[in-house]
Design a protein around this motif. Structure first.
Motif, PDB file in Angstrom:
ATOM      1  N   THR C 128       0.834  -1.206   0.000  1.00 40.49           N
ATOM      2  CA  THR C 128       0.000   0.000   0.000  1.00 40.49           C
ATOM      3  C   THR C 128       0.870   1.258   0.000  1.00 40.49           C
ATOM      4  OG1 THR C 128      -1.570  -1.249   1.337  1.00 40.49           O
ATOM      5  CG2 THR C 128      -1.974   1.109   1.110  1.00 40.49           C
ATOM      6  N   GLY C 129       1.951   1.210   0.780  1.00 40.38           N
ATOM      7  CA  GLY C 129       2.788   2.394   0.912  1.00 40.38           C
ATOM      8  C   GLY C 129       3.685   2.655  -0.279  1.00 40.38           C
ATOM      9  N   THR C 130       4.101   1.587  -0.976  1.00 38.84           N
ATOM     10  CA  THR C 130       5.155   1.779  -1.977  1.00 38.84           C
ATOM     11  C   THR C 130       4.791   1.397  -3.409  1.00 38.84           C
ATOM     12  OG1 THR C 130       6.072  -0.439  -1.651  1.00 38.84           O
ATOM     13  CG2 THR C 130       6.897   1.298  -0.210  1.00 38.84           C
ATOM     14  N   PHE C 131       3.721   0.598  -3.623  1.00 40.64           N
ATOM     15  CA  PHE C 131       3.508   0.090  -4.976  1.00 40.64           C
ATOM     16  C   PHE C 131       2.872   1.095  -5.939  1.00 40.64           C
ATOM     17  CE2 PHE C 131       4.550  -4.314  -6.270  1.00 40.64           C
ATOM     18  CZ  PHE C 131       5.476  -4.529  -5.279  1.00 40.64           C
ATOM     19  N   GLY C 132       2.313   2.200  -5.402  1.00 37.13           N
ATOM     20  CA  GLY C 132       1.930   3.270  -6.310  1.00 37.13           C
ATOM     21  C   GLY C 132       3.121   3.685  -7.162  1.00 37.13           C
ATOM     22  N   GLY C 133       4.265   3.866  -6.522  1.00 39.68           N
ATOM     23  CA  GLY C 133       5.483   4.256  -7.233  1.00 39.68           C
ATOM     24  C   GLY C 133       5.981   3.173  -8.174  1.00 39.68           C
ATOM     25  N   VAL C 134       5.855   1.906  -7.747  1.00 37.16           N
ATOM     26  CA  VAL C 134       6.301   0.808  -8.617  1.00 37.16           C
ATOM     27  C   VAL C 134       5.439   0.769  -9.880  1.00 37.16           C
ATOM     28  CG1 VAL C 134       6.491  -1.705  -8.814  1.00 37.16           C
ATOM     29  CG2 VAL C 134       7.225  -0.574  -6.716  1.00 37.16           C
ATOM     30  N   LEU C 135       4.117   0.869  -9.704  1.00 38.39           N
ATOM     31  CA  LEU C 135       3.224   0.841 -10.872  1.00 38.39           C
ATOM     32  C   LEU C 135       3.454   2.065 -11.751  1.00 38.39           C
ATOM     33  CD1 LEU C 135       0.013  -0.543  -9.156  1.00 38.39           C
ATOM     34  CD2 LEU C 135       1.513  -1.745 -10.733  1.00 38.39           C
ATOM     35  N   ARG C 136       3.676   3.247 -11.126  1.00 39.38           N
ATOM     36  CA  ARG C 136       4.025   4.448 -11.896  1.00 39.38           C
ATOM     37  C   ARG C 136       5.225   4.171 -12.807  1.00 39.38           C
ATOM     38  NH1 ARG C 136       6.907   8.103  -8.107  1.00 39.38           N
ATOM     39  NH2 ARG C 136       8.501   6.584  -8.651  1.00 39.38           N
ATOM     40  N   ASP C 137       6.269   3.555 -12.257  1.00 40.33           N
ATOM     41  CA  ASP C 137       7.466   3.308 -13.061  1.00 40.33           C
ATOM     42  C   ASP C 137       7.214   2.263 -14.143  1.00 40.33           C
ATOM     43  OD1 ASP C 137       8.733   5.170 -11.510  1.00 40.33           O
ATOM     44  OD2 ASP C 137       9.752   3.730 -10.229  1.00 40.33           O
ATOM     45  N   ILE C 138       6.381   1.254 -13.841  1.00 39.09           N
ATOM     46  CA  ILE C 138       6.065   0.244 -14.863  1.00 39.09           C
ATOM     47  C   ILE C 138       5.295   0.901 -16.007  1.00 39.09           C
ATOM     48  CG2 ILE C 138       4.682  -1.806 -15.372  1.00 39.09           C
ATOM     49  CD1 ILE C 138       5.457  -2.902 -12.635  1.00 39.09           C
TER      50      ILE C 138
END
Lengths: 200, 200, 200
Positions: C128-138
């Protein structure tokens, strides 16, 4: 076969073709042809259904379409060569614009039926109409065209979904609303393409 | 511990190792090692379960496997060095082929139990067997190997799933069907690897 | 508006801003600005809810936040210019650290309420805390920063989730536990940033 069924199959085939073209550009093998075409054809609707928690998924309920794309993937290379002799770029754009209209309005209808609020339903329409292409580009390791080509693709879809909501609120007949707003999306896409209108 | 349990853990570890290798090639940090190994090990089955709307997910129900991959990620660099001294490339390919067979047949079984029609269930088997690697490559920002390396990886999985469906229809004993078709996938993968057979 | 509500909107806006910055760096159009900001703001929580099979999704239930990001996307370019005159990099890092703490602890709370075992709940907090950024980069076709920048971003989140579980077990008051562990994540992130502490 009703007109709606026909346009459904038509939209799927148009999207699958765009997947085949991408797979060929990347010199993929037959497995790649199938997967990329499948993702492009069903990715938008599948993402919408996962977000809405709807099952069975469209391609599970219509096994025949999955089989069809599988069969087409086996002959995709000669098929594309033939298509390119028969069809001009103009025809492909028209086919694509029809698919965009159909899928967007199908998407917003499903979302409203699932009880989504209007703005979210419109977003779901845009996802259904355009995210097959986004997922295709992610799988092919490219920046999604939708995000940076400045073509008003998603914008046409969103405006058409807004028109759909508006007509629905004014109590226009359901069938007329559906066809009119789908055609409006197709028309907007074709006009912006013909005049080369870009967004910022 | 039954043979099935053993092969389950074995398949997970083989997939996680392929994730560790990729993370090392990309000079990732420990967080990257864990996430890439996790995605490779559980991604295929998780995607299948999301598509089928099955819960709890495998790795939620088996917390211990997630803890195991987490612990391995902490020591992955020296671990890989040791493994590479102990194992030849041949052994890694054999391990990988066993994992492919197990996961594919586990995947199609789960899909049939969830009431999927045969062709869709076979696709779910292929997804379970191969999409860990596809998701690994997407997360690592590469074109998925599965789509373009011309190795008949997904093809072996699909043929084995077809064999499974055929044997099931002829009324072969359930256990025999399961093991025989899983082994068939492993054997096909090894033969095509040894003879360097490619698909178009 | 309660403090919790305020911090919720705050975390969403911080994440959306990071999406806008990325979209501008990639010279995307307005559609890209909206989609990347949306994915960054809601991606982590949406992935968690899909894995947990929870509905309605946060942004479906709070249509107003989606409308807000949509409106901001229309003015994102001048907005970013203004923000960059008003805010230093230091302020952005502080805002981001607050968002990380809030989202992680919100994530683990939701997962525990859904009956997840502790380690899995902690993983859900980190997602929840970090995967927004991971998906943004993908979506933006980059190797996710989280996987290779050696900043202890996910590590702070995981440690804070561990603290949350520990305090919960010792019977500390629920509210205090929540705020204290969220603040602990924020503090850890700021200290490791200020001292430039890296992980392997």
């Amino acid at each position: 076969m009703t007109l709606l069924n026909f346009l459904e199959v038509f939209s799927i085939l148009v999207n699958a073709t765009s997947g085949f073209i991408e797979a060929r550009n990347r010199k993929m093998d037959t497995v790649g042809f199938f997967i990329v075409a499948f993702v492009t054809a069903f990715g938008g609707g599948t993402l919408r259904d996962i977000l809405l928690d709807r099952r069975p998924l469209f391609w599970v309920d219509h096994q025949e379409y999955t089989v069809l794309i599988f069969a087409l993937a086996l002959v995709a290379r000669p098929l594309l060569n033939t298509l390119e002799k028969l069809l001009s770029e103009r025809l492909l754009v028209i086919a694509d614009a029809i698919g965009l209209g159909m899928l967007s309005i199908a998407g917003i209808s499903v979302a409203l039926a699932a009880g989504m609020p209007p703005f979210i339903a419109a977003i779901m329409g845009v996802i259904t109409g355009t995210f097959g292409g986004v997922l295709r580009d992610i799988v092919c390791n490219e920046v999604p065209m939708l995000l940076q080509d400045r073509m008003p693709y998603a914008t046409c879809s969103l405006l058409g979904c807004g028109l759909f909501l508006l007509m629905r609120k004014t109590g226009a007949p359901a069938d007329f609303t559906l066809w009119f707003s789908a055609l409006a999306i197709t028309a907007m896409r074709l006009v912006t393409w013909a005049r080369d209108i870009r967004i910022r």
